[in-house]
Design a protein around this motif. Structure first.
Motif, PDB file in Angstrom:
ATOM      1  N   ARG A 262      -8.748   4.110  20.826  1.00  0.00           N
ATOM      2  CA  ARG A 262      -8.419   3.702  19.455  1.00  0.00           C
ATOM      3  C   ARG A 262      -9.568   3.969  18.487  1.00  0.00           C
ATOM      4  O   ARG A 262      -9.334   4.161  17.286  1.00  0.00           O
ATOM      5  CB  ARG A 262      -8.052   2.221  19.422  1.00  0.00           C
ATOM      6  CG  ARG A 262      -6.833   1.871  20.258  1.00  0.00           C
ATOM      7  CD  ARG A 262      -6.394   0.437  20.024  1.00  0.00           C
ATOM      8  NE  ARG A 262      -5.238   0.077  20.859  1.00  0.00           N
ATOM      9  CZ  ARG A 262      -4.558  -1.055  20.759  1.00  0.00           C
ATOM     10  NH1 ARG A 262      -4.912  -1.965  19.858  1.00  0.00           N
ATOM     11  NH2 ARG A 262      -3.534  -1.293  21.555  1.00  0.00           N
ATOM     12  N   GLY A 264     -13.014   5.923  16.840  1.00  0.00           N
ATOM     13  CA  GLY A 264     -13.206   7.290  16.385  1.00  0.00           C
ATOM     14  C   GLY A 264     -13.925   8.166  17.382  1.00  0.00           C
ATOM     15  O   GLY A 264     -14.857   7.715  18.059  1.00  0.00           O
ATOM     16  N   VAL A 287      -5.376  13.760  21.797  1.00  0.00           N
ATOM     17  CA  VAL A 287      -4.444  13.491  20.696  1.00  0.00           C
ATOM     18  C   VAL A 287      -2.979  13.632  21.117  1.00  0.00           C
ATOM     19  O   VAL A 287      -2.078  13.217  20.377  1.00  0.00           O
ATOM     20  CB  VAL A 287      -4.746  14.409  19.491  1.00  0.00           C
ATOM     21  CG1 VAL A 287      -6.157  14.172  18.985  1.00  0.00           C
ATOM     22  CG2 VAL A 287      -4.540  15.882  19.834  1.00  0.00           C
ATOM     23  N   SER A 290      -0.550  10.474  21.396  1.00  0.00           N
ATOM     24  CA  SER A 290      -1.415   9.354  21.029  1.00  0.00           C
ATOM     25  C   SER A 290      -0.989   8.765  19.692  1.00  0.00           C
ATOM     26  O   SER A 290      -0.556   9.477  18.781  1.00  0.00           O
ATOM     27  CB  SER A 290      -2.875   9.821  20.931  1.00  0.00           C
ATOM     28  OG  SER A 290      -3.696   8.802  20.408  1.00  0.00           O
ATOM     29  N   LYS A 291      -1.165   7.465  19.565  1.00  0.00           N
ATOM     30  CA  LYS A 291      -0.899   6.780  18.303  1.00  0.00           C
ATOM     31  C   LYS A 291      -2.154   6.712  17.438  1.00  0.00           C
ATOM     32  O   LYS A 291      -2.107   6.202  16.321  1.00  0.00           O
ATOM     33  CB  LYS A 291      -0.411   5.354  18.584  1.00  0.00           C
ATOM     34  CG  LYS A 291       0.909   5.269  19.325  1.00  0.00           C
ATOM     35  CD  LYS A 291       1.375   3.822  19.484  1.00  0.00           C
ATOM     36  CE  LYS A 291       0.474   3.047  20.421  1.00  0.00           C
ATOM     37  NZ  LYS A 291       0.972   1.655  20.641  1.00  0.00           N
ATOM     38  N   TYR A 292      -3.270   7.265  17.953  1.00  0.00           N
ATOM     39  CA  TYR A 292      -4.561   7.048  17.297  1.00  0.00           C
ATOM     40  C   TYR A 292      -5.244   8.384  17.010  1.00  0.00           C
ATOM     41  O   TYR A 292      -6.330   8.666  17.515  1.00  0.00           O
ATOM     42  CB  TYR A 292      -5.444   6.164  18.179  1.00  0.00           C
ATOM     43  CG  TYR A 292      -4.725   4.960  18.731  1.00  0.00           C
ATOM     44  CD1 TYR A 292      -4.445   3.869  17.913  1.00  0.00           C
ATOM     45  CD2 TYR A 292      -4.292   4.925  20.057  1.00  0.00           C
ATOM     46  CE1 TYR A 292      -3.766   2.766  18.408  1.00  0.00           C
ATOM     47  CE2 TYR A 292      -3.632   3.819  20.563  1.00  0.00           C
ATOM     48  CZ  TYR A 292      -3.359   2.742  19.732  1.00  0.00           C
ATOM     49  OH  TYR A 292      -2.685   1.647  20.225  1.00  0.00           O
ATOM     50  N   THR A 293      -4.616   9.212  16.206  1.00  0.00           N
ATOM     51  CA  THR A 293      -5.127  10.557  15.961  1.00  0.00           C
ATOM     52  C   THR A 293      -5.876  10.711  14.643  1.00  0.00           C
ATOM     53  O   THR A 293      -6.609  11.684  14.468  1.00  0.00           O
ATOM     54  CB  THR A 293      -3.979  11.574  15.999  1.00  0.00           C
ATOM     55  OG1 THR A 293      -3.019  11.234  14.987  1.00  0.00           O
ATOM     56  CG2 THR A 293      -3.292  11.577  17.360  1.00  0.00           C
ATOM     57  N   ASP A 294      -5.713   9.790  13.730  1.00  0.00           N
ATOM     58  CA  ASP A 294      -6.307   9.949  12.403  1.00  0.00           C
ATOM     59  C   ASP A 294      -7.831   9.946  12.441  1.00  0.00           C
ATOM     60  O   ASP A 294      -8.478  10.505  11.545  1.00  0.00           O
ATOM     61  CB  ASP A 294      -5.826   8.840  11.457  1.00  0.00           C
ATOM     62  CG  ASP A 294      -4.352   8.991  11.088  1.00  0.00           C
ATOM     63  OD1 ASP A 294      -3.796  10.077  11.343  1.00  0.00           O
ATOM     64  OD2 ASP A 294      -3.772   8.023  10.553  1.00  0.00           O
ATOM     65  N   ASN A 295      -8.423   9.330  13.448  1.00  0.00           N
ATOM     66  CA  ASN A 295      -9.882   9.235  13.543  1.00  0.00           C
ATOM     67  C   ASN A 295     -10.448  10.113  14.659  1.00  0.00           C
ATOM     68  O   ASN A 295     -11.522   9.837  15.185  1.00  0.00           O
ATOM     69  CB  ASN A 295     -10.321   7.784  13.739  1.00  0.00           C
ATOM     70  CG  ASN A 295      -9.681   7.133  14.967  1.00  0.00           C
ATOM     71  OD1 ASN A 295      -8.894   7.763  15.668  1.00  0.00           O
ATOM     72  ND2 ASN A 295     -10.027   5.879  15.221  1.00  0.00           N
ATOM     73  N   LYS A 296      -9.721  11.159  15.003  1.00  0.00           N
ATOM     74  CA  LYS A 296     -10.175  12.112  16.029  1.00  0.00           C
ATOM     75  C   LYS A 296     -10.425  13.475  15.386  1.00  0.00           C
ATOM     76  O   LYS A 296      -9.641  13.933  14.550  1.00  0.00           O
ATOM     77  CB  LYS A 296      -9.133  12.247  17.148  1.00  0.00           C
ATOM     78  CG  LYS A 296      -8.704  10.925  17.782  1.00  0.00           C
ATOM     79  CD  LYS A 296      -9.848  10.192  18.438  1.00  0.00           C
ATOM     80  CE  LYS A 296      -9.395   8.977  19.252  1.00  0.00           C
ATOM     81  NZ  LYS A 296      -8.810   7.900  18.420  1.00  0.00           N
ATOM     82  N   GLU A 297     -11.489  14.145  15.813  1.00  0.00           N
ATOM     83  CA  GLU A 297     -11.854  15.418  15.186  1.00  0.00           C
ATOM     84  C   GLU A 297     -12.506  16.353  16.192  1.00  0.00           C
ATOM     85  O   GLU A 297     -13.338  15.931  17.002  1.00  0.00           O
ATOM     86  CB  GLU A 297     -12.810  15.172  14.017  1.00  0.00           C
ATOM     87  CG  GLU A 297     -13.223  16.435  13.276  1.00  0.00           C
ATOM     88  CD  GLU A 297     -14.183  16.160  12.133  1.00  0.00           C
ATOM     89  OE1 GLU A 297     -14.802  17.129  11.636  1.00  0.00           O
ATOM     90  OE2 GLU A 297     -14.332  14.977  11.735  1.00  0.00           O
ATOM     91  N   LYS A 329     -18.363   6.435   8.595  1.00  0.00           N
ATOM     92  CA  LYS A 329     -16.962   6.306   8.207  1.00  0.00           C
ATOM     93  C   LYS A 329     -16.198   5.435   9.205  1.00  0.00           C
ATOM     94  O   LYS A 329     -15.338   4.626   8.814  1.00  0.00           O
ATOM     95  CB  LYS A 329     -16.319   7.694   8.147  1.00  0.00           C
ATOM     96  CG  LYS A 329     -14.858   7.688   7.705  1.00  0.00           C
ATOM     97  CD  LYS A 329     -14.297   9.099   7.652  1.00  0.00           C
ATOM     98  CE  LYS A 329     -12.837   9.095   7.237  1.00  0.00           C
ATOM     99  NZ  LYS A 329     -12.280  10.475   7.221  1.00  0.00           N
TER     100      LYS A 329
END
Length: 331
Positions: A262, A264, A287, A290-297, A329
């Protein structure tokens, strides 16, 4: 927790220059297996109050006096309290037998570092991150999937050590037969070691370097076997791990639940690194569903080799500013 009595070197013996912007000290802490870990702690000199904190480890077979220390010192210059630690059984850390590795114990090493930071009087326990380099990049992902206290993770030029042990480089040994032969060889080696009463080292980076060595071997040699990165306590610079040291990695995948992280995660890799496929695949698997992709890069550095992200290489390619911005961030 009772600590082992470790022999710590007080003199500056790093492969990088000492910064005049931070204070440096040796610290120790204990993991849940009772192994005492040694770390270098870096604190920005002008900082006030509680600080965000970072634990750094890697590469696999390196020591904290090499690139993990460089990362820790540089991030401390940017305002973090940082530690670079030696894993169990290596460097100045405790644990016997020496030069062994374990997916479980080495993940616990990272969690014990988070324990230490969480309880430190100068640390804001709500702002803790980790950085894993090379084989410790995969270990950092495994830790991030397990430790809910971690707010952000940076994974640099990563290896998935379970994948490379089970499938070989570039998945060239990905078959039941190849794995069987590896396991049979390991089992035979165990008996040989017991007969002679000692463990046989597998050898570090090859030296002298053969003229026909693959590119990635030359890349490792250029770091571990030259003044650029050689260190007397580094496994890769010298005799390497025990032959049976990484046996359990063959059938214990560490990235099974990476898509449940969850917090980053920033994965950084050079596109000229032989290990690039590890980073790309790790990001895709992280990703997927996954439900938690907005904070992955996934951040790709064009032209960078594997070891360029150890110390920056000749062009200074380590994106410290980007790591700093990502962590802040996520906090």
């Amino acid at each position: 927790m009772k600590k082992e009595d470790l022999a710590l070197v007080s003199a500056w013996d790093k492969t990088f220059a000492k910064s005049d912007k931070v204070t440096h000290s040796k610290v120790t802490f204990v993991n849940r297996y009772g192994i005492t870990l040694a770390a270098d702690m870096y604190v920005p000199k002008e900082a006030q109050g509680k600080l965000p904190a970072i634990a750094v480890c890697g590469p696999f077979g390196a020591v904290k006096e090499q690139c993990s220390g460089l990362y820790a010192q540089t991030m401390a210059e940017m305002g973090y309290l940082t530690i670079a630690f030696d894993p169990s059984f290596t460097g100045e850390s405790g644990g016997n037998v020496r030069y062994m590795a374990s997916p479980d114990i080495n993940t616990e090493d990272f969690m014990a570092a988070v324990d230490f930071l969480s309880l430190h009087e100068r640390v804001d326990a709500d702002k803790i991150a980790i950085i894993g380099i090379c084989g410790w990049g995969g270990m950092a992902l495994n830790t991030a999937a397990l430790d809910t206290r971690i707010k952000a993770t940076a994974v640099m030029t990563m290896y998935d050590m379970t994948r490379v042990n089970a499938k070989g480089y570039f998945d060239s040994e990905d078959s039941e037969e190849a794995r069987y032969q590896k396991k049979a060889a390991m089992c035979a080696q165990r008996l040989e070691d017991l007969k002679k009463g000692d463990y046989t080292l597998g050898g570090g980076v090859v030296d002298p370097l053969p003229e026909d060595a693959p590119y990635f071997v030359k890349d490792y040699y250029d770091y571990y076997k030259t003044d650029r990165g050689y260190h007397a306590r580094s496994l890769n610079s010298n005799g390497g791990w025990n032959i049976v040291g990484c046996e359990s990695f063959i059938n214990q995948p560490i990235l099974q639940y990476s898509n449940e992280i969850r917090s980053g995660v920033l994965i950084v890799h050079g596109d000229k690194a032989h290990s690039f496929y590890f980073g790309k695949d790790a990001y895709e698997n992280m990703v997927k569903d996954s439900k938690y992709t907005d904070n992955k890069e996934l951040f790709v550095i064009e032209g960078a080799s594997h070891t360029d992200l150890y110390d920056g290489g000749k062009d200074g390619v380590i994106p410290f500013d980007r790591i700093d911005a990502f962590f802040r961030k996520m906090f």
